[in-house]
Scaffold this motif. Structure first.
Motif, PDB file in Angstrom:
ATOM      1  N   ILE A  44       0.836  -1.200   0.000  1.00 46.32           N
ATOM      2  CA  ILE A  44       0.000   0.000   0.000  1.00 46.32           C
ATOM      3  C   ILE A  44       0.870   1.248   0.000  1.00 46.32           C
ATOM      4  O   ILE A  44       0.571   2.241  -0.680  1.00 46.32           O
ATOM      5  CB  ILE A  44      -0.943  -0.007   1.215  1.00 46.32           C
ATOM      6  CG1 ILE A  44      -1.896  -1.201   1.132  1.00 46.32           C
ATOM      7  CG2 ILE A  44      -1.722   1.293   1.317  1.00 46.32           C
ATOM      8  CD1 ILE A  44      -2.732  -1.247  -0.118  1.00 46.32           C
ATOM      9  N   ALA A  45       1.969   1.193   0.746  1.00 48.42           N
ATOM     10  CA  ALA A  45       2.895   2.324   0.743  1.00 48.42           C
ATOM     11  C   ALA A  45       3.498   2.516  -0.646  1.00 48.42           C
ATOM     12  O   ALA A  45       3.578   3.639  -1.164  1.00 48.42           O
ATOM     13  CB  ALA A  45       3.985   2.103   1.782  1.00 48.42           C
ATOM     14  N   ILE A  49      -0.994   4.821  -2.028  1.00 51.19           N
ATOM     15  CA  ILE A  49      -2.269   4.999  -1.319  1.00 51.19           C
ATOM     16  C   ILE A  49      -2.031   5.566   0.074  1.00 51.19           C
ATOM     17  O   ILE A  49      -2.773   6.438   0.549  1.00 51.19           O
ATOM     18  CB  ILE A  49      -3.038   3.667  -1.250  1.00 51.19           C
ATOM     19  CG1 ILE A  49      -3.419   3.211  -2.659  1.00 51.19           C
ATOM     20  CG2 ILE A  49      -4.279   3.790  -0.371  1.00 51.19           C
ATOM     21  CD1 ILE A  49      -4.052   1.836  -2.715  1.00 51.19           C
ATOM     22  N   LEU A  50      -0.966   5.103   0.722  1.00 51.69           N
ATOM     23  CA  LEU A  50      -0.652   5.598   2.067  1.00 51.69           C
ATOM     24  C   LEU A  50      -0.400   7.102   2.045  1.00 51.69           C
ATOM     25  O   LEU A  50      -0.856   7.834   2.933  1.00 51.69           O
ATOM     26  CB  LEU A  50       0.556   4.856   2.624  1.00 51.69           C
ATOM     27  CG  LEU A  50       1.004   5.251   4.027  1.00 51.69           C
ATOM     28  CD1 LEU A  50      -0.091   4.974   5.044  1.00 51.69           C
ATOM     29  CD2 LEU A  50       2.279   4.491   4.407  1.00 51.69           C
ATOM     30  N   ASP A  51       0.324   7.590   1.034  1.00 50.96           N
ATOM     31  CA  ASP A  51       0.590   9.030   0.925  1.00 50.96           C
ATOM     32  C   ASP A  51      -0.717   9.815   0.795  1.00 50.96           C
ATOM     33  O   ASP A  51      -0.861  10.898   1.386  1.00 50.96           O
ATOM     34  CB  ASP A  51       1.477   9.312  -0.284  1.00 50.96           C
ATOM     35  CG  ASP A  51       2.903   8.820  -0.093  1.00 50.96           C
ATOM     36  OD1 ASP A  51       3.312   8.626   1.066  1.00 50.96           O
ATOM     37  OD2 ASP A  51       3.601   8.630  -1.107  1.00 50.96           O
ATOM     38  N   ARG A  52      -1.663   9.287   0.030  1.00 52.50           N
ATOM     39  CA  ARG A  52      -2.947   9.970  -0.131  1.00 52.50           C
ATOM     40  C   ARG A  52      -3.697  10.053   1.189  1.00 52.50           C
ATOM     41  O   ARG A  52      -4.272  11.094   1.540  1.00 52.50           O
ATOM     42  CB  ARG A  52      -3.802   9.247  -1.166  1.00 52.50           C
ATOM     43  CG  ARG A  52      -3.273   9.319  -2.584  1.00 52.50           C
ATOM     44  CD  ARG A  52      -4.118   8.459  -3.514  1.00 52.50           C
ATOM     45  NE  ARG A  52      -5.507   8.899  -3.560  1.00 52.50           N
ATOM     46  CZ  ARG A  52      -6.477   8.208  -4.138  1.00 52.50           C
ATOM     47  NH1 ARG A  52      -6.220   7.030  -4.709  1.00 52.50           N
ATOM     48  NH2 ARG A  52      -7.714   8.666  -4.142  1.00 52.50           N
ATOM     49  N   GLY A  64       0.706  11.981  12.828  1.00 54.60           N
ATOM     50  CA  GLY A  64       1.006  10.736  13.531  1.00 54.60           C
ATOM     51  C   GLY A  64       2.052   9.937  12.814  1.00 54.60           C
ATOM     52  O   GLY A  64       2.838  10.466  12.018  1.00 54.60           O
ATOM     53  N   ASP A  65       2.054   8.642  13.073  1.00 55.72           N
ATOM     54  CA  ASP A  65       3.037   7.741  12.502  1.00 55.72           C
ATOM     55  C   ASP A  65       2.331   6.665  11.686  1.00 55.72           C
ATOM     56  O   ASP A  65       1.142   6.402  11.857  1.00 55.72           O
ATOM     57  CB  ASP A  65       3.874   7.076  13.599  1.00 55.72           C
ATOM     58  CG  ASP A  65       4.730   8.079  14.356  1.00 55.72           C
ATOM     59  OD1 ASP A  65       5.346   8.929  13.687  1.00 55.72           O
ATOM     60  OD2 ASP A  65       4.759   8.021  15.595  1.00 55.72           O
ATOM     61  N   ALA A  66       3.108   6.033  10.795  1.00 57.61           N
ATOM     62  CA  ALA A  66       2.586   4.949   9.973  1.00 57.61           C
ATOM     63  C   ALA A  66       3.349   3.668  10.269  1.00 57.61           C
ATOM     64  O   ALA A  66       4.585   3.644  10.213  1.00 57.61           O
ATOM     65  CB  ALA A  66       2.688   5.290   8.493  1.00 57.61           C
ATOM     66  N   PHE A  67       2.615   2.619  10.581  1.00 60.84           N
ATOM     67  CA  PHE A  67       3.185   1.279  10.752  1.00 60.84           C
ATOM     68  C   PHE A  67       2.891   0.513   9.474  1.00 60.84           C
ATOM     69  O   PHE A  67       1.733   0.221   9.176  1.00 60.84           O
ATOM     70  CB  PHE A  67       2.561   0.580  11.957  1.00 60.84           C
ATOM     71  CG  PHE A  67       3.126  -0.791  12.214  1.00 60.84           C
ATOM     72  CD1 PHE A  67       4.248  -0.960  13.010  1.00 60.84           C
ATOM     73  CD2 PHE A  67       2.546  -1.923  11.648  1.00 60.84           C
ATOM     74  CE1 PHE A  67       4.775  -2.218  13.246  1.00 60.84           C
ATOM     75  CE2 PHE A  67       3.063  -3.184  11.867  1.00 60.84           C
ATOM     76  CZ  PHE A  67       4.192  -3.332  12.672  1.00 60.84           C
ATOM     77  N   THR A  68       3.925   0.191   8.712  1.00 59.19           N
ATOM     78  CA  THR A  68       3.727  -0.405   7.382  1.00 59.19           C
ATOM     79  C   THR A  68       4.320  -1.802   7.273  1.00 59.19           C
ATOM     80  O   THR A  68       4.582  -2.276   6.171  1.00 59.19           O
ATOM     81  CB  THR A  68       4.333   0.493   6.297  1.00 59.19           C
ATOM     82  OG1 THR A  68       5.742   0.653   6.544  1.00 59.19           O
ATOM     83  CG2 THR A  68       3.660   1.853   6.273  1.00 59.19           C
ATOM     84  N   GLN A  69       4.517  -2.473   8.396  1.00 58.03           N
ATOM     85  CA  GLN A  69       5.146  -3.793   8.369  1.00 58.03           C
ATOM     86  C   GLN A  69       4.153  -4.947   8.478  1.00 58.03           C
ATOM     87  O   GLN A  69       4.531  -6.068   8.832  1.00 58.03           O
ATOM     88  CB  GLN A  69       6.180  -3.910   9.497  1.00 58.03           C
ATOM     89  CG  GLN A  69       7.486  -3.187   9.221  1.00 58.03           C
ATOM     90  CD  GLN A  69       7.357  -1.686   9.368  1.00 58.03           C
ATOM     91  OE1 GLN A  69       6.914  -1.201  10.403  1.00 58.03           O
ATOM     92  NE2 GLN A  69       7.742  -0.951   8.337  1.00 58.03           N
ATOM     93  N   VAL A  70       2.887  -4.702   8.199  1.00 60.87           N
ATOM     94  CA  VAL A  70       1.899  -5.777   8.272  1.00 60.87           C
ATOM     95  C   VAL A  70       2.156  -6.780   7.150  1.00 60.87           C
ATOM     96  O   VAL A  70       2.285  -6.415   5.984  1.00 60.87           O
ATOM     97  CB  VAL A  70       0.468  -5.231   8.173  1.00 60.87           C
ATOM     98  CG1 VAL A  70      -0.546  -6.383   8.159  1.00 60.87           C
ATOM     99  CG2 VAL A  70       0.173  -4.300   9.339  1.00 60.87           C
ATOM    100  N   GLU A  71       2.200  -8.053   7.516  1.00 63.70           N
ATOM    101  CA  GLU A  71       2.443  -9.127   6.564  1.00 63.70           C
ATOM    102  C   GLU A  71       1.147  -9.916   6.336  1.00 63.70           C
ATOM    103  O   GLU A  71       0.195  -9.785   7.105  1.00 63.70           O
ATOM    104  CB  GLU A  71       3.525 -10.074   7.096  1.00 63.70           C
ATOM    105  CG  GLU A  71       3.092 -10.990   8.248  1.00 63.70           C
ATOM    106  CD  GLU A  71       3.184 -10.366   9.627  1.00 63.70           C
ATOM    107  OE1 GLU A  71       2.935  -9.147   9.760  1.00 63.70           O
ATOM    108  OE2 GLU A  71       3.462 -11.123  10.586  1.00 63.70           O
ATOM    109  N   PRO A  72       1.072 -10.717   5.274  1.00 64.50           N
ATOM    110  CA  PRO A  72      -0.084 -11.606   5.134  1.00 64.50           C
ATOM    111  C   PRO A  72      -0.173 -12.535   6.347  1.00 64.50           C
ATOM    112  O   PRO A  72       0.850 -12.965   6.883  1.00 64.50           O
ATOM    113  CB  PRO A  72       0.235 -12.390   3.857  1.00 64.50           C
ATOM    114  CG  PRO A  72       1.189 -11.528   3.101  1.00 64.50           C
ATOM    115  CD  PRO A  72       2.015 -10.828   4.141  1.00 64.50           C
TER     116      PRO A  72
END
Length: 267
Positions: A44-45, A49-52, A64-72
């Motif tokens: 998504i990053a 989409i994350l930037d939007r 705030g902060d973004a946590f982008t380490q979600v895995e399947p």
């Protein structure tokens, strides 16, 4: 024939749906606070989409902060890492952007933020004692319907087991469904998530504990998927097909959240 049995149906999430609906994010987060944790995944990053999402939140005066380490099939460890970031950032609510994995992580982080403990503490049905912090769920796939369900599925690697957290208290306060966010899904993901949504609808429809409202939602979801999945697969930029698939996914999830599923999802 409709049986004259007594039944209950509840749909606690506020759902905003439509092409371009992401633009409504600033008004939807009004009153939730000025600090947020955005939960998402690397794809998504990379897709922008994350930037939007972050730009729209900034327009609303939210940082705030973004946590982008979600895995399947997200793990307990991932949930705890996201919760740690939530605490460090002094956030007051969660925006979860992605497929079911990101939304499920966001939902459990909201529980931990409000009630403490660890993710396994809430395994099972009815273990969450009260509402979590607010969650805005923004799906980018058309399959899980996690934006409107009472469930989150998290993998416990130590036990090699997928555990379920189930409670009305984990339903997101806002489900924001914009079909434009699904246009970039590749064909394999389109097929897999579409079949997941179809399975949700079928299992709900044939469930012996269905009720008329859930059954109607499931039937319409099956009709939409039957009409639109092949088109969405063949032409991912077909906004009409993508809209129908996202609506079907959400409707199927609203249905099964009240009647549960069957052996396919139990295996």
């Amino acid at each position: 024939m409709i049986k004259p049995d007594t039944f209950a149906f509840e749909a606690p999430a506020r759902l905003t749906f439509g092409v371009g609906a992401l633009a409504k994010l600033p008004e939807l987060v009004a009153g939730m606070g000025t600090r947020v944790l955005v939960v998402s995944d690397p794809g998504i990053a990379k897709a922008g989409i994350l930037d939007r999402v972050e730009a729209l939140l900034k327009d609303a005066g939210v940082t705030g902060d973004a946590f982008t380490q979600v895995e399947p099939n997200p793990s307990v460890e991932t949930v705890h890492a996201a919760h740690d970031m939530f605490r460090r950032s002094r956030a007051s609510f969660v925006v979860a952007v992605g497929g079911g994995s990101a939304m499920d992580v966001g939902k459990v982080v909201a529980v931990l933020a409000a009630h403490g403990g660890t993710a396994p503490d809430y395994e099972g049905i009815g273990k969450v004692p009260g509402p979590g912090v607010p969650v805005v769920a923004i799906p980018t796939t058309a399959g899980t319907g996690s934006e409107v369900t009472v469930f989150a599925v998290i993998t416990d690697r130590q036990r090699k087991f997928k555990m379920t957290v189930g409670s009305p208290h984990i339903v997101p306060q806002v489900g924001l469904c914009d079909p434009e966010l699904t246009l970039s899904m590749p064909q394999p993901l389109t097929a897999a998530t579409g079949m997941d949504a179809l399975t949700h609808a079928i299992e709900c429809y044939v469930n012996t504990v269905h009720n008329p409202i859930a059954k109607t939602l499931a039937a319409e979801a099956m009709r939409l998927i039957g009409r639109s999945l092949r088109t969405a697969y063949a032409n991912g930029k077909d906004v009409g097909a993508r809209t129908a698939m996202l609506l079907a996914s959400t409707m199927a999830a609203m249905a099964f959240a009240r009647t549960r599923l069957g052996n396919v999802h139990a295996m």
